[in-house]
Scaffold this motif. Structure first.
Motif, PDB file in Angstrom:
ATOM      1  N   GLY A  68      25.941  34.717  40.790  1.00  0.00           N
ATOM      2  CA  GLY A  68      25.884  35.336  42.112  1.00  0.00           C
ATOM      3  C   GLY A  68      27.156  36.093  42.436  1.00  0.00           C
ATOM      4  N   ILE A  69      27.488  36.150  43.729  1.00  0.00           N
ATOM      5  CA  ILE A  69      28.651  36.903  44.197  1.00  0.00           C
ATOM      6  C   ILE A  69      29.602  35.973  44.932  1.00  0.00           C
ATOM      7  CG2 ILE A  69      29.421  38.841  45.613  1.00  0.00           C
ATOM      8  CD1 ILE A  69      26.641  40.053  45.297  1.00  0.00           C
ATOM      9  N   VAL A  70      30.831  35.882  44.432  1.00  0.00           N
ATOM     10  CA  VAL A  70      31.838  35.007  45.044  1.00  0.00           C
ATOM     11  C   VAL A  70      33.116  35.811  45.276  1.00  0.00           C
ATOM     12  CG1 VAL A  70      30.915  32.888  44.036  1.00  0.00           C
ATOM     13  CG2 VAL A  70      32.633  34.210  42.775  1.00  0.00           C
ATOM     14  N   ASN A  71      34.036  35.211  46.036  1.00  0.00           N
ATOM     15  CA  ASN A  71      35.344  35.843  46.247  1.00  0.00           C
ATOM     16  C   ASN A  71      36.449  34.866  45.882  1.00  0.00           C
ATOM     17  OD1 ASN A  71      35.450  34.063  48.395  1.00  0.00           O
ATOM     18  ND2 ASN A  71      35.154  35.636  49.979  1.00  0.00           N
ATOM     19  N   VAL A  72      37.679  35.242  46.155  1.00  0.00           N
ATOM     20  CA  VAL A  72      38.827  34.414  45.787  1.00  0.00           C
ATOM     21  C   VAL A  72      38.756  33.047  46.470  1.00  0.00           C
ATOM     22  CG1 VAL A  72      41.337  34.206  45.902  1.00  0.00           C
ATOM     23  CG2 VAL A  72      40.307  36.414  45.333  1.00  0.00           C
ATOM     24  N   GLY A  99      37.928  40.328  43.886  1.00  0.00           N
ATOM     25  CA  GLY A  99      39.335  39.930  43.830  1.00  0.00           C
ATOM     26  C   GLY A  99      39.700  39.198  42.562  1.00  0.00           C
ATOM     27  N   PHE A 100      38.866  39.339  41.522  1.00  0.00           N
ATOM     28  CA  PHE A 100      39.141  38.649  40.261  1.00  0.00           C
ATOM     29  C   PHE A 100      40.525  38.980  39.717  1.00  0.00           C
ATOM     30  CE2 PHE A 100      38.749  38.377  35.554  1.00  0.00           C
ATOM     31  CZ  PHE A 100      38.538  37.003  35.459  1.00  0.00           C
ATOM     32  N   GLU A 101      40.988  40.198  39.968  1.00  0.00           N
ATOM     33  CA  GLU A 101      42.301  40.631  39.478  1.00  0.00           C
ATOM     34  C   GLU A 101      43.448  39.881  40.141  1.00  0.00           C
ATOM     35  OE1 GLU A 101      41.129  43.410  42.871  1.00  0.00           O
ATOM     36  OE2 GLU A 101      40.146  42.395  41.185  1.00  0.00           O
ATOM     37  N   GLU A 125      28.318  47.217  40.975  1.00  0.00           N
ATOM     38  CA  GLU A 125      29.596  47.323  40.276  1.00  0.00           C
ATOM     39  C   GLU A 125      29.959  46.011  39.582  1.00  0.00           C
ATOM     40  OE1 GLU A 125      31.744  50.369  43.437  1.00  0.00           O
ATOM     41  OE2 GLU A 125      31.775  48.203  43.813  1.00  0.00           O
ATOM     42  N   LYS A 126      30.700  46.131  38.488  1.00  0.00           N
ATOM     43  CA  LYS A 126      31.191  44.966  37.765  1.00  0.00           C
ATOM     44  C   LYS A 126      32.701  44.841  37.931  1.00  0.00           C
ATOM     45  CE  LYS A 126      27.734  44.603  34.087  1.00  0.00           C
ATOM     46  NZ  LYS A 126      27.521  44.402  32.627  1.00  0.00           N
ATOM     47  N   ASN A 127      33.218  43.663  37.662  1.00  0.00           N
ATOM     48  CA  ASN A 127      34.668  43.493  37.619  1.00  0.00           C
ATOM     49  C   ASN A 127      35.244  44.316  36.477  1.00  0.00           C
ATOM     50  OD1 ASN A 127      33.796  40.351  38.597  1.00  0.00           O
ATOM     51  ND2 ASN A 127      35.439  41.366  39.711  1.00  0.00           N
ATOM     52  N   THR A 128      36.422  44.915  36.711  1.00  0.00           N
ATOM     53  CA  THR A 128      37.042  45.763  35.690  1.00  0.00           C
ATOM     54  C   THR A 128      38.496  45.414  35.419  1.00  0.00           C
ATOM     55  OG1 THR A 128      37.671  47.417  37.350  1.00  0.00           O
ATOM     56  CG2 THR A 128      35.530  47.708  36.270  1.00  0.00           C
ATOM     57  N   MET A 129      39.098  44.559  36.262  1.00  0.00           N
ATOM     58  CA  MET A 129      40.521  44.268  36.137  1.00  0.00           C
ATOM     59  C   MET A 129      40.756  42.768  36.068  1.00  0.00           C
ATOM     60  SD  MET A 129      41.923  46.982  38.988  1.00  0.00           S
ATOM     61  CE  MET A 129      43.648  46.475  38.735  1.00  0.00           C
ATOM     62  N   MET A 130      41.893  42.388  35.480  1.00  0.00           N
ATOM     63  CA  MET A 130      42.282  40.979  35.408  1.00  0.00           C
ATOM     64  C   MET A 130      43.758  40.831  35.745  1.00  0.00           C
ATOM     65  SD  MET A 130      42.199  40.512  31.242  1.00  0.00           S
ATOM     66  CE  MET A 130      40.566  41.232  31.124  1.00  0.00           C
ATOM     67  N   LYS A 131      44.145  39.632  36.132  1.00  0.00           N
ATOM     68  CA  LYS A 131      45.528  39.384  36.537  1.00  0.00           C
ATOM     69  C   LYS A 131      46.440  39.300  35.316  1.00  0.00           C
ATOM     70  CE  LYS A 131      48.228  36.724  39.862  1.00  0.00           C
ATOM     71  NZ  LYS A 131      48.243  35.630  40.865  1.00  0.00           N
ATOM     72  N   THR A 132      47.705  39.621  35.535  1.00  0.00           N
ATOM     73  CA  THR A 132      48.666  39.681  34.422  1.00  0.00           C
ATOM     74  C   THR A 132      48.976  38.313  33.804  1.00  0.00           C
ATOM     75  OG1 THR A 132      50.493  39.635  36.008  1.00  0.00           O
ATOM     76  CG2 THR A 132      49.762  41.793  35.244  1.00  0.00           C
TER      77      THR A 132
END
Length: 360
Positions: A68-72, A99-101, A125-132
């Motif tokens: 599904g759809i979740v947030n931070v 906010g996956f990034e 839209e899909k997630n495209t970024m990740m945290k460092t």
């Protein structure tokens, strides 16, 4: 009697699937599946004091699937703000995480299985970024698949147990130091979409032995494979630059084929490659090389380490300026497109047409 059976069945259903506004929790064989219709729904429900038991159930479960759809905030509920001491498997493949990034799982010490979000939001839209520091210094994950919706990879360094890495088509960039110090990494599958790799991306991956870089790459950055145990590597025909220290300390590398478009080989690019015995250069014009691109002792060890070097016909003037070639060749050695040369002081040249290695 039928009424009692119906009540009993309903109780079993409720024990297996906990339904709430916009949220469904289902357990099966020790796996807790959490489905969230809209971001924030899980947080809203679990923050209600009357539903504290559900939050406890989630945070005490080791194997979790999220769809599904979740947030931070929802992910904080699930992972105890990224500090879960119990989660061993976290499958986000069916989820979109807004906010996956901004999320890191680097403090989840028991996390051994991880699947990236590949779901879509309401706009498709899909997630495209990740945290460092997404999975930085994880010590349990052995296999990782990065889906193609993440165009740029970062935050995966120091995963000490990682042995197999698959990067799927769609990924274009691997950031600097992205996988450095991963001493168990033996297999990396690169996507054809890859166009850029940052410096030291695989620095000190000491178990890495065989690498095939994809077509499309034009540069190998500084210290990309520094201090790895590579024995063979396939370089793409599109390659133009081999930067300083790119393969320094690769003491098990025995041969290298320099593609025909390479124009530059940087300082100490192959320093410390003390088992390097065969160098094949397919360029029709000699690349620019530094005096110390290759170690002198690679070629003049007592056992005659360098067995052959395939040199472009027009390379004489450039290559002879490098200290380690001086006195070993003269212009008569460059015949036709390329020559095979043994730097022993008794240069013997022959046409290379029959000896040029097949291109990979």
């Amino acid at each position: 009697m039928k009424k009692l059976l119906l009540i009993f069945s309903l109780c079993l259903l409720m024990a297996n699937a906990k339904m709430m506004a916009g949220v469904a929790l289902t357990t099966s064989n020790g796996v807790l599946t959490i489905h969230v219709d809209a971001e924030g729904d899980l947080t809203t429900y679990c923050n209600n004091s009357e539903n504290a038991a559900y939050k406890t159930t989630i945070q005490s479960t080791a194997n979790i699937v999220v769809t599904g759809i979740v947030n931070v905030s929802d992910m904080n509920v699930i992972t105890n703000y990224g500090n879960s001491p119990v989660i061993t498997s976290l499958n986000l493949k069916g989820a979109y995480v807004n906010g996956f990034e901004n999320i890191s799982f680097s403090n989840m010490q028991k996390l051994a299985v991880f699947k990236f979000p590949e779901g879509t939001n309401a706009s498709g839209e899909k997630n495209t970024m990740m945290k460092t520091n997404l999975l930085q210094n994880n010590s349990k994950i052995t296999t990782l698949i990065v889906p193609g919706n993440y165009m740029e990879l970062t935050g995966l360094q120091g995963m000490s147990a990682l042995t197999t890495l698959t990067i799927e088509d769609g990924v274009t960039t691997i950031d600097a130091k992205c996988f450095q110090n991963e001493g168990s990494l033996t297999t990396v599958l690169f996507p054809s979409s890859l166009t850029s790799i940052g410096e030291e991306a695989f620095n000190s991956c000491t178990s890495l032995k065989n690498v095939a870089l994809p077509e499309g790459l034009t540069s190998i950055p500084s210290k990309l494979f520094n201090n790895t145990h590579i024995t063979s590597i396939r370089l793409p025909s599109t390659l133009q630059v081999i930067s300083a220290n790119a393969f320094s300390g690769c003491q098990y590398l025995t041969s290298i084929v320099i593609p025909e478009k390479v124009t530059t080989i940087g300082s100490q690019a192959f320093s410390g490659c003390n088992r390097l015995r065969d160098i094949y250069c397919l360029a029709t014009n000699a690349p620019t090389i530094a005096d110390n691109s290759f170690d002198t002792h690679n070629y003049y060890m007592s056992d005659g380490a360098l067995e052959s070097a395939l040199i472009p016909a027009k390379a004489g003037d450039v290559i002879n300026r490098a200290a380690y070639w001086q006195g070993s060749m003269d212009k008569s050695d460059y015949i036709g497109e390329a020559v095979r040369h043994r730097p022993s002081g008794r240069a013997t040249a022959q046409l290379a047409a029959s000896t040029k290695p097949a291109r990979n």
